[in-house]
Design a protein around this motif. Structure first.
Motif, PDB file in Angstrom:
ATOM      1  N   ARG A   1      39.780  -3.338  25.364  1.00  0.00           N
ATOM      2  CA  ARG A   1      38.990  -4.276  26.158  1.00  0.00           C
ATOM      3  C   ARG A   1      37.621  -3.657  26.312  1.00  0.00           C
ATOM      4  O   ARG A   1      37.497  -2.456  26.568  1.00  0.00           O
TER       5      ARG A   1
ATOM      6  N   GLU B   1      36.517 -17.362  32.897  1.00  0.00           N
ATOM      7  CA  GLU B   1      37.969 -17.129  32.955  1.00  0.00           C
ATOM      8  C   GLU B   1      38.803 -18.406  32.997  1.00  0.00           C
ATOM      9  O   GLU B   1      39.997 -18.352  33.276  1.00  0.00           O
TER      10      GLU B   1
ATOM     11  N   PHE C   1      45.716  -2.583  21.873  1.00  0.00           N
ATOM     12  CA  PHE C   1      44.756  -3.455  22.541  1.00  0.00           C
ATOM     13  C   PHE C   1      43.554  -2.654  23.011  1.00  0.00           C
ATOM     14  O   PHE C   1      43.694  -1.487  23.397  1.00  0.00           O
TER      15      PHE C   1
ATOM     16  N   GLU D   1      39.550 -10.235  16.658  1.00  0.00           N
ATOM     17  CA  GLU D   1      38.566 -10.677  17.651  1.00  0.00           C
ATOM     18  C   GLU D   1      38.605 -12.200  17.743  1.00  0.00           C
ATOM     19  O   GLU D   1      38.920 -12.878  16.766  1.00  0.00           O
TER      20      GLU D   1
ATOM     21  N   VAL E   1      41.330  -7.434  20.590  1.00  0.00           N
ATOM     22  CA  VAL E   1      40.238  -7.314  21.548  1.00  0.00           C
ATOM     23  C   VAL E   1      40.525  -8.300  22.687  1.00  0.00           C
ATOM     24  O   VAL E   1      40.497  -9.514  22.491  1.00  0.00           O
ATOM     25  N   LEU E   2      40.832  -7.733  23.851  1.00  0.00           N
ATOM     26  CA  LEU E   2      41.139  -8.541  25.032  1.00  0.00           C
ATOM     27  C   LEU E   2      39.865  -9.033  25.686  1.00  0.00           C
ATOM     28  O   LEU E   2      38.834  -8.390  25.566  1.00  0.00           O
ATOM     29  N   LYS E   3      39.894 -10.134  26.352  1.00  0.00           N
ATOM     30  CA  LYS E   3      40.996 -11.021  26.613  1.00  0.00           C
ATOM     31  C   LYS E   3      41.034 -12.164  25.611  1.00  0.00           C
ATOM     32  O   LYS E   3      42.081 -12.716  25.331  1.00  0.00           O
TER      33      LYS E   3
ATOM     34  N   THR F   1      29.488  -6.311  19.718  1.00  0.00           N
ATOM     35  CA  THR F   1      30.801  -5.807  20.129  1.00  0.00           C
ATOM     36  C   THR F   1      31.556  -5.234  18.936  1.00  0.00           C
ATOM     37  O   THR F   1      32.110  -4.138  19.010  1.00  0.00           O
TER      38      THR F   1
ATOM     39  N   THR G   1      36.529  -0.728  28.459  1.00  0.00           N
ATOM     40  CA  THR G   1      37.206  -0.743  29.744  1.00  0.00           C
ATOM     41  C   THR G   1      38.686  -0.434  29.528  1.00  0.00           C
ATOM     42  O   THR G   1      39.393  -0.102  30.458  1.00  0.00           O
ATOM     43  N   LYS G   2      39.160  -0.536  28.277  1.00  0.00           N
ATOM     44  CA  LYS G   2      40.493  -0.091  27.858  1.00  0.00           C
ATOM     45  C   LYS G   2      40.399   0.334  26.409  1.00  0.00           C
ATOM     46  O   LYS G   2      39.985  -0.435  25.565  1.00  0.00           O
TER      47      LYS G   2
END
Length: 179
Positions: free
Chosen positions: A65, A161, A63, A98, A40-42, A106, A82-83
């Motif tokens: 996201r 970030e 992967f 995770e 699970v990114l990021k 999630t 989102t991905k």
């Protein structure tokens, strides 16, 4: 919010030792089986990279996201991809990796999505398990560390970030806006 200070919760050596132990636990469970490991990114990327290096079964790697919508430090429970995964999961054992499981929203979303793709089994490895914040009942099969509270950064975990590159896990001492 502004981070004033960082206090070490787990240093790099403690993390490395626990990740190696988790790798052995996973090897015992999946001995002789095919496995797809999904990061699970990021936030989980550092943990994922270190963990898969300890796996013996030559897993397939993929992967995902996701985005969860809510405030900057909490989620309201609305989650979307989102991905998405690219590896077919039909009839395969899947291990989701995770960074942190707190409310469970999630992981619950991801488990429902991956189960719909026909996974033979679904299990979860999480670097940090914050059971006290659980709003949705999810089980962490392989937990690195259990933490009761605090806002943490480092080893892939971030605040806005930043701080992902830190080698350990740190509790962030946060100063509220306007203080």
């Amino acid at each position: 919010m502004k981070i004033n200070d960082l206090k070490v919760v787990y240093d790099a050596q403690a993390i490395a030792a626990r990740v190696a132990e988790m790798g052995q636990e996973i090897n015992r469970l999946y001995a002789g089986e095919e496995l797809v490991v999904v990061c699970v990114l990021k936030g989980a990327f550092m943990f994922f990279a270190d963990l898969v290096r300890h796996l013996d079964m030559r897993p397939e790697l993929d992967f995902v996201r996701v985005a969860s919508y809510g405030s900057s430090t909490s989620t309201c429970g609305t989650v979307s991809f989102t991905k998405d995964v690219e590896v077919p999961l039909q009839g395969k054992h899947v291990l989701l990796v995770e960074d942190i499981v707190d409310t469970g929203h999630t992981v619950d979303f991801l488990f429902r999505q991956l189960a719909a793709r026909g996974a033979k089994s679904l299990r979860l490895a999480a670097l940090v398990d914050k059971q006290e914040r659980r709003a949705v009942p999810v089980r962490v099969d392989f937990a690195g560390f259990a933490l009761p509270g605090g806002f943490i950064v480092g080893y892939g975990l971030d605040y806005a970030e930043r701080y992902r590159e830190l080698p350990g896990i740190y509790e962030a001492v946060i100063e509220p806006e306007g203080a």
